[in-house]
Design an enzyme around this catalytic site. Structure first.
Site, mmCIF file in Angstrom:
data_model
loop_
_atom_site.group_PDB
_atom_site.id
_atom_site.type_symbol
_atom_site.label_atom_id
_atom_site.label_comp_id
_atom_site.label_asym_id
_atom_site.label_seq_id
_atom_site.Cartn_x
_atom_site.Cartn_y
_atom_site.Cartn_z
ATOM 1 N N SER A 1 0.825 -1.304 -0.172
ATOM 2 C CA SER A 1 0.089 0.106 0.018
ATOM 3 C C SER A 1 0.768 1.254 0.056
ATOM 4 O O SER A 1 2.155 1.165 0.388
ATOM 5 C CB SER A 1 -0.682 0.046 1.308
ATOM 6 O OG SER A 1 -1.616 1.259 1.559
ATOM 7 N N TYR B 1 -3.514 -0.323 9.924
ATOM 8 C CA TYR B 1 -3.380 -0.482 8.307
ATOM 9 C C TYR B 1 -1.824 -0.297 7.845
ATOM 10 O O TYR B 1 -1.211 -1.152 7.258
ATOM 11 C CB TYR B 1 -4.369 0.174 7.588
ATOM 12 C CG TYR B 1 -4.284 -0.107 6.065
ATOM 13 C CD1 TYR B 1 -3.894 0.648 5.125
ATOM 14 C CD2 TYR B 1 -5.173 -1.463 5.760
ATOM 15 C CE1 TYR B 1 -3.902 0.176 3.799
ATOM 16 C CE2 TYR B 1 -5.190 -1.458 4.387
ATOM 17 C CZ TYR B 1 -4.398 -0.906 3.263
ATOM 18 O OH TYR B 1 -4.605 -1.051 1.962
HETATM 19 C C1 GCO Z 1 -7.299 5.401 3.013
HETATM 20 C C2 GCO Z 1 -7.109 4.384 2.152
HETATM 21 C C3 GCO Z 1 -5.859 3.791 1.682
HETATM 22 C C4 GCO Z 1 -5.883 3.481 0.366
HETATM 23 C C5 GCO Z 1 -4.637 2.251 -0.029
HETATM 24 C C6 GCO Z 1 -3.428 3.203 -0.602
HETATM 25 O O1 GCO Z 1 -7.973 5.212 4.015
HETATM 26 O O2 GCO Z 1 -6.185 6.141 3.150
HETATM 27 O O3 GCO Z 1 -8.194 3.463 2.123
HETATM 28 O O4 GCO Z 1 -5.231 3.048 2.891
HETATM 29 O O5 GCO Z 1 -6.944 2.302 0.477
HETATM 30 O O6 GCO Z 1 -4.260 1.310 0.948
HETATM 31 O O7 GCO Z 1 -2.443 2.612 -0.900
#
Ligand code: GCO
Length: 262
Positions: free
Chosen positions: A144, A157
Site C-alpha cells: 500500500s 493498516y
Molecule cells: C485510506 C485508503 C488507503 C488506500 C490504499 C493506499 O483510508 O487512506 O483506504 O489506505 O486504500 O491502501 O495504498
C-alpha cells in the site's frame, strides 16, 4: 524466450471476490492461467464465480480466512491435490479499520494485523514449502501507499502494510535461493469498495487525493493488472524484494497545493 508468457500457471489470489483481488484474478484468467479465487465467505465466493462464468471467465474457488492457519492449510492443500503445483500466490486479502489511534480498540488493531500481516505470512509459508520443492514460484504481496507513509486514522493498516513491505524483503532474502521471486505491489488511491466513502465529488479527501496525485485521477483495479502479470512472468525472474508502486505518481510528489491552477 517469451518473457511474458504465463499460460497454464496455477495462481491463487486471496481476497478476490471484489475490488483489486477480483480484477487481478480476471487478469490472470485472461492470461490463460488456472486461477483460484478466495474469500472468507463461501456463498459470496460462489456468487462471484457464477458472475465470472456468465462473463465467460473460467476459474475455481477456495474459501478460507487467510488468518486461520488450519483453513489456509486445508485450502491450499486442496489446490495441490487438484493441480499438483502452485506457481503464483497473490496475497491481496486485506481489511482496514479507520479510527484515531488513541480511540482504536485492541480488537480492531488485532483484526487488521491478523488479516493484513499474519495472513500473508501464513499463506506464504505454505506456498514457500511447495515452491521450494518445485524449485520455482512467485509470491506477490499487495502492499500500500501506507507501506511508506501514514495518514490520520489508518494506523493499524499502516503498521500492517509497513510490516508487509519488510516481510516481502525478508521472504526474498530467505527464498530467492530456491528460484522463488517475492515482490510487492503498492497501490495508490484505487476506486475500490474500501475507498467508497471518499469517492463522492466534493468530499474533502477526494479533492485532496486528486490534488496530491500527479496523474490527477483515482486509479482503477485494472491499473494494477499489468504489474501483477509482469511480476508473475519470466520477465521478473531476477527481480526480488521490490515494491512497485502503482500510484499515479503520488509518492513522487510532496503535493502542490497550486497543482492544476494555471
Ligand atoms: C485510506 C485508503 C488507503 C488506500 C490504499 C493506499 O483510508 O487512506 O483506504 O489506505 O486504500 O491502501 O495504498
Amino acid at each position: 524466450m517469451d518473457h511474458f508468457n504465463i499460460k497454464g500457471k496455477v495462481v491463487l489470489v486471496t481476497g478476490s471476490t471484489q475490488g483489486i483481488g477480483l480484477a487481478l484474478a480476471k487478469g490472470f484468467i485472461n492470461a490463460q492461467c488456472q486461477v483460484y479465487l478466495n474469500g472468507r465467505n463461501q456463498e459470496k465466493l460462489e456468487a462471484t464465480l457464477t458472475d465470472l462464468k456468465a462473463q465467460g471467465y473460467s476459474a475455481q474457488g477456495i474459501a478460507f480466512d487467510v488468518a486461520n492457519e488450519a483453513q489456509v492449510n486445508q485450502g491450499m492443500d486442496q489446490i495441490l491435490q487438484e493441480q499438483g503445483k502452485l506457481d503464483v500466490l497473490v496475497n491481496n486479502a486485506g481489511i482496514i479499520r479507520r479510527n484515531k489511534l488513541e480511540d482504536l480498540s485492541l480488537a480492531d488493531w488485532q483484526d487488521v494485523i491478523n488479516t493484513d500481516l499474519n495472513g500473508p505470512f501464513i499463506t506464504s509459508k505454505h506456498a514457500a514449502n511447495t515452491m521450494i520443492s518445485q524449485k520455482s514460484g512467485k509470491i506477490i504481496n499487495i502492499c500500500s501507499l501506507m507501506s511508506e507513509i501514514g495518514r490520520d486514522t489508518v494506523g493499524a493498516y499502516a503498521a500492517a502494510k509497513g510490516g508487509l513491505k519488510l516481510l516481502t524483503k525478508n521472504m526474498a532474502v530467505e527464498w530467492a535461493r530456491h528460484n522463488i521471486q517475492i515482490n510487492g505491489i503498492g497501490p495508490g488511491y484505487i476506486s475500490t469498495p474500501i475507498n467508497e466513502p471518499y469517492r463522492e465529488p466534493g468530499n474533502p479527501l477526494n479533492e485532496y487525493i486528486l490534488s496530491r496525485t500527479p496523474a490527477q485521477r483515482w486509479g482503477t483495479p485494472e491499473d494494477l493488472v499489468g504489474t501483477a502479470l509482469f511480476l508473475a512472468s519470466p520477465a521478473s525472474d531476477f527481480i526480488n524484494g521490490q515494491i512497485m508502486y502503482v500510484d499515479g505518481g503520488l509518492l513522487a510528489s510532496l503535493g502542490d497545493p497550486w497543482w492544476g491552477k494555471d
